[in-house]
Enzyme design. Structure first.
Site, PDB file in Angstrom:
ATOM      1  N   LYS A   1       3.339   0.816   3.080  1.00  0.00           N
ATOM      2  CA  LYS A   1       3.021  -0.229   4.064  1.00  0.00           C
ATOM      3  C   LYS A   1       3.025  -1.571   3.354  1.00  0.00           C
ATOM      4  CE  LYS A   1       0.005   2.629   6.868  1.00  0.00           C
ATOM      5  NZ  LYS A   1      -1.359   3.116   6.820  1.00  0.00           N
TER       6      LYS A   1
ATOM      7  N   GLU B   1      -8.319  -5.346   5.376  1.00  0.00           N
ATOM      8  CA  GLU B   1      -8.242  -4.977   3.960  1.00  0.00           C
ATOM      9  C   GLU B   1      -7.099  -5.707   3.265  1.00  0.00           C
ATOM     10  OE1 GLU B   1      -8.563  -0.818   5.637  1.00  0.00           O
ATOM     11  OE2 GLU B   1      -9.307  -0.454   3.614  1.00  0.00           O
TER      12      GLU B   1
ATOM     13  N   ASN C   1       0.875  -1.179   0.000  1.00  0.00           N
ATOM     14  CA  ASN C   1       0.000   0.000   0.000  1.00  0.00           C
ATOM     15  C   ASN C   1       0.910   1.227   0.000  1.00  0.00           C
ATOM     16  OD1 ASN C   1      -1.799   2.042   0.494  1.00  0.00           O
ATOM     17  ND2 ASN C   1      -2.670   1.144   2.358  1.00  0.00           N
TER      18      ASN C   1
ATOM     19  N   ARG D   1      -2.644  -2.128  -3.350  1.00  0.00           N
ATOM     20  CA  ARG D   1      -3.845  -1.335  -3.123  1.00  0.00           C
ATOM     21  C   ARG D   1      -3.796  -0.125  -4.056  1.00  0.00           C
ATOM     22  NH1 ARG D   1      -5.216   2.972   1.468  1.00  0.00           N
ATOM     23  NH2 ARG D   1      -7.407   3.204   0.973  1.00  0.00           N
TER      24      ARG D   1
ATOM     25  N   GLY E   1     -13.195   5.018  11.189  1.00  0.00           N
ATOM     26  CA  GLY E   1     -11.804   5.149  11.628  1.00  0.00           C
ATOM     27  C   GLY E   1     -11.413   6.611  11.503  1.00  0.00           C
ATOM     28  N   ASN E   2     -10.178   6.834  11.068  1.00  0.00           N
ATOM     29  CA  ASN E   2      -9.777   8.201  10.763  1.00  0.00           C
ATOM     30  C   ASN E   2     -10.570   8.717   9.577  1.00  0.00           C
ATOM     31  OD1 ASN E   2      -8.115  10.175  11.615  1.00  0.00           O
ATOM     32  ND2 ASN E   2      -6.287   8.879  11.396  1.00  0.00           N
ATOM     33  N   GLY E   3     -10.611   7.865   8.537  1.00  0.00           N
ATOM     34  CA  GLY E   3     -11.550   8.063   7.438  1.00  0.00           C
ATOM     35  C   GLY E   3     -12.724   7.134   7.705  1.00  0.00           C
TER      36      GLY E   3
ATOM     37  N   ASN F   1     -13.490  -0.357  18.361  1.00  0.00           N
ATOM     38  CA  ASN F   1     -12.962  -0.133  19.721  1.00  0.00           C
ATOM     39  C   ASN F   1     -13.770   0.773  20.623  1.00  0.00           C
ATOM     40  OD1 ASN F   1     -10.496  -1.674  19.459  1.00  0.00           O
ATOM     41  ND2 ASN F   1      -9.919  -0.150  17.927  1.00  0.00           N
TER      42      ASN F   1
ATOM     43  N   GLY G   1     -10.961   1.426  13.311  1.00  0.00           N
ATOM     44  CA  GLY G   1     -10.440   1.917  14.604  1.00  0.00           C
ATOM     45  C   GLY G   1     -11.500   2.293  15.628  1.00  0.00           C
TER      46      GLY G   1
ATOM     47  N   HIS H   1     -13.021   2.553   0.549  1.00  0.00           N
ATOM     48  CA  HIS H   1     -12.986   1.486   1.580  1.00  0.00           C
ATOM     49  C   HIS H   1     -13.579   0.180   1.049  1.00  0.00           C
ATOM     50  CE1 HIS H   1     -13.115   4.748   4.950  1.00  0.00           C
ATOM     51  NE2 HIS H   1     -11.869   4.324   4.781  1.00  0.00           N
TER      52      HIS H   1
ATOM     53  N   HIS I   1     -17.825   1.605   8.622  1.00  0.00           N
ATOM     54  CA  HIS I   1     -16.355   1.605   8.748  1.00  0.00           C
ATOM     55  C   HIS I   1     -15.988   2.968   9.343  1.00  0.00           C
ATOM     56  CE1 HIS I   1     -12.163   0.773   7.092  1.00  0.00           C
ATOM     57  NE2 HIS I   1     -12.111   2.044   7.461  1.00  0.00           N
TER      58      HIS I   1
ATOM     59  N   ARG J   1     -11.699  15.432   7.958  1.00  0.00           N
ATOM     60  CA  ARG J   1     -12.518  15.781   6.790  1.00  0.00           C
ATOM     61  C   ARG J   1     -13.920  16.186   7.230  1.00  0.00           C
ATOM     62  NH1 ARG J   1     -11.133  10.336   4.273  1.00  0.00           N
ATOM     63  NH2 ARG J   1      -8.976  10.598   3.594  1.00  0.00           N
TER      64      ARG J   1
ATOM     65  N   ASP K   1      -8.205  12.875  16.817  1.00  0.00           N
ATOM     66  CA  ASP K   1      -8.162  11.488  17.271  1.00  0.00           C
ATOM     67  C   ASP K   1      -9.300  11.192  18.247  1.00  0.00           C
ATOM     68  OD1 ASP K   1      -5.919   9.105  17.449  1.00  0.00           O
ATOM     69  OD2 ASP K   1      -7.177   9.272  19.241  1.00  0.00           O
TER      70      ASP K   1
HETATM   71  P1  ADP Z   1      -7.478   4.817   9.475  1.00  0.00           P
HETATM   72  O1  ADP Z   1      -8.717   5.366   8.828  1.00  0.00           O
HETATM   73  O2  ADP Z   1      -6.318   5.761   9.439  1.00  0.00           O
HETATM   74  O3  ADP Z   1      -7.153   3.384   9.057  1.00  0.00           O
HETATM   75  P2  ADP Z   1      -8.191   3.624  12.013  1.00  0.00           P
HETATM   76  O4  ADP Z   1      -9.217   2.705  11.441  1.00  0.00           O
HETATM   77  O5  ADP Z   1      -6.956   3.031  12.549  1.00  0.00           O
HETATM   78  O6  ADP Z   1      -7.842   4.775  11.019  1.00  0.00           O
HETATM   79  O7  ADP Z   1      -8.913   4.457  13.174  1.00  0.00           O
HETATM   80  C1  ADP Z   1      -8.241   5.449  13.897  1.00  0.00           C
HETATM   81  C2  ADP Z   1      -9.223   6.013  14.944  1.00  0.00           C
HETATM   82  O8  ADP Z   1      -9.623   4.954  15.828  1.00  0.00           O
HETATM   83  C3  ADP Z   1      -8.615   7.111  15.796  1.00  0.00           C
HETATM   84  O9  ADP Z   1      -9.513   8.197  15.886  1.00  0.00           O
HETATM   85  C4  ADP Z   1      -8.447   6.432  17.151  1.00  0.00           C
HETATM   86  O10 ADP Z   1      -8.560   7.325  18.229  1.00  0.00           O
HETATM   87  C5  ADP Z   1      -9.602   5.465  17.148  1.00  0.00           C
HETATM   88  N1  ADP Z   1      -9.383   4.396  18.132  1.00  0.00           N
HETATM   89  C6  ADP Z   1      -8.382   3.483  18.135  1.00  0.00           C
HETATM   90  N2  ADP Z   1      -8.437   2.711  19.240  1.00  0.00           N
HETATM   91  C7  ADP Z   1      -9.483   3.166  19.975  1.00  0.00           C
HETATM   92  C8  ADP Z   1     -10.066   2.788  21.223  1.00  0.00           C
HETATM   93  N3  ADP Z   1      -9.554   1.792  21.949  1.00  0.00           N
HETATM   94  N4  ADP Z   1     -11.155   3.475  21.646  1.00  0.00           N
HETATM   95  C9  ADP Z   1     -11.659   4.477  20.929  1.00  0.00           C
HETATM   96  N5  ADP Z   1     -11.170   4.895  19.741  1.00  0.00           N
HETATM   97  C10 ADP Z   1     -10.097   4.241  19.252  1.00  0.00           C
END
Ligand code: ADP
Length: 398
Positions: free
Chosen positions: A14, A384, A7, A91, A210-212, A335, A331, A180, A208, A241, A283
């Site tokens: 990566k 992925e 990637n 990717r 996460g960050n995105g 979590n 993420g 995604h 999904h 975003r 974050d």
């Molecule tokens: P990306 O889109 O870059 O792949 P990820 O899927 O890794 O991102 O998600 C990153 C997000 O997940 C961050 O905002 C991070 O704070 C959040 N995150 C990771 N672990 C936890 C957790 N244990 N509890 C709450 N949020 C989490």
């Protein structure tokens, strides 16, 4: 049989080497600051201490060479030679309308990826650098391109057309593509397996987050709508975003703040979302901590994401005329039990309910619905890279 997944970003790369018999990674790593001072490769092998290799990488070719060295080295390595890599899966972010599935890479494919760089100027050229570098360092290796957009090519016109002059779609392919795709596809397959039902009879909504972030409506195994658009900027509030926005705001910001269009786009891509709303962090963990300590803006950012998620889930249940399962992944989705509780808590009209004890358990893949729930609620760890490796293996086995 081992498949290498690559990637490539503009200054990072990566990788994961996956043993396809077990579908587990033998090693994974990241090369960072490629072409910049202090470039570094971090190489991880499960059960061993991570290895950090600080070495000048002037381009992606250097990064691939260093990765191969780390993978085959007698100390850090996991294979004896490159012969133990059966193929490489790359990717690629934007396949445009050219690719509805993964393909083996040849010059025609490379030209199509180059052409689609018009739609993803930040991503496709970087992905291509990764492909070219691999071709250079491992000229004999078979390679596949796996596109983030391909899974969504099944969307109907009503979902992918924007209501702008139709010739803009015809001439410049301005439409919703969605991203995604490898994650949404992996998670949908895993959900069908967990529910023990054929994917062809399921209506799934995959979040999904996460960050995105993107939500996807998956009807009978096919993506029928998704929240990201022509670019990953549309849809949910993300780390930085903005997500959905009245397009007239762009002109208004330009006039009010005397900004150029590039400056505004930079604000919307890199300074908005969680970061913009909270004025604190992009974050989720930082934001949740601050919200719990009483930071009102952080609380609003979290509440706004949860509100948007409920809206999208409601919309996609309507789009599919029903929903069998709502899935959380990535993420935040995997979590954050709080997010899952608050989103599902507002969806009682769908008959969705969560089992709070199961919601707190830390297993990778779990059905976290309450027994009374009419809609299954699942938590699935996305993968992925494995989806990319599976596609690559299938293509070279044909
Ligand atoms: P990306 O889109 O870059 O792949 P990820 O899927 O890794 O991102 O998600 C990153 C997000 O997940 C961050 O905002 C991070 O704070 C959040 N995150 C990771 N672990 C936890 C957790 N244990 N509890 C709450 N949020 C989490």
């Amino acid at each position: 049989m081992n498949i290498l997944v690559v990637n490539a970003g503009s200054s990072s790369l990566k990788y994961q080497l996956i043993d396809m018999n077990t579908e587990k990674p033998l090693a994974k790593g990241t090369a960072e600051r490629i072409g910049i001072k202090n470039s570094v490769l971090t190489h991880k092998v499960p059960g061993r201490e991570p290895v950090v290799i600080e070495k000048k990488m002037k381009d992606h070719k250097d990064a691939i060479s260093l990765m191969i060295k780390a993978l085959t080295d007698s100390k850090t390595g996991v294979i004896a030679s490159m012969d133990e890599i059966s193929a490489v899966g790359h990717r690629v972010v934007h396949g445009g309308e050219s690719f509805a599935r993964s393909v083996l890479i040849d010059e025609t494919v490379i030209r199509a990826i180059e052409k689609n760089a018009e739609l993803a100027p930040l991503h496709n050229p970087a992905n291509l650098m990764g492909i070219r570098a691999c071709q250079n360092v491992m000229p004999e290796a078979k390679m596949a391109a796996v596109f983030d957009t391909a899974f969504h090519q099944s969307m109907p016109e009503v979902a992918y057309l924007y209501a702008i002059p139709y010739e803009m779609y015809q001439e410049k392919k301005i439409r919703k593509y969605g991203f995604h795709g490898s994650s949404h596809r992996y998670v949908a397959l895993k959900a069908a397996e967990m529910l023990n039902r054929p994917i062809e009879e399921l209506k799934l909504i995959n979040c999904h987050i996460g960050n995105g972030s993107s939500v996807c409506a998956i009807k009978y195994g096919k993506s029928v709508d998704t929240s990201m658009g022509m670019t990953p900027l549309e849809g949910l509030i993300m780390g930085t975003r903005c997500g959905d926005l009245d397009p007239a705001i762009i002109q208004h910001i330009m006039n009010s703040y005397k900004m150029t269009i590039n400056e505004v786009m930079d604000v919307l891509n890199k300074k908005s979302g969680f970061l913009g709303l909270s004025q604190y962090s992009s974050d989720n963990r930082d934001i949740m901590k601050a919200a719990q300590a009483g930071n009102k803006q952080c609380q609003i950012a979290v509440d706004a994401l949860e509100y948007q998620l409920r809206k999208y889930i409601g919309a996609y249940a309507a789009a599919m005329d029903g929903v069998d399962a709502i899935i959380f992944t990535a993420g935040i989705g995997e979590n954050s039990p709080e997010l899952r509780t608050n989103v599902i808590g507002g969806l009682s009209f769908l008959g969705a309910a969560i089992d709070e004890e199961k919601n707190l358990l830390r297993e990778d893949n779990m059905d976290i619905s309450a027994e009374s729930s009419r809609v299954r609620v699942l938590r699935i760890a996305t993968n992925e890279e494995l989806m990319i490796a599976r596609d690559t293996l299938e293509l070279i086995s044909k």
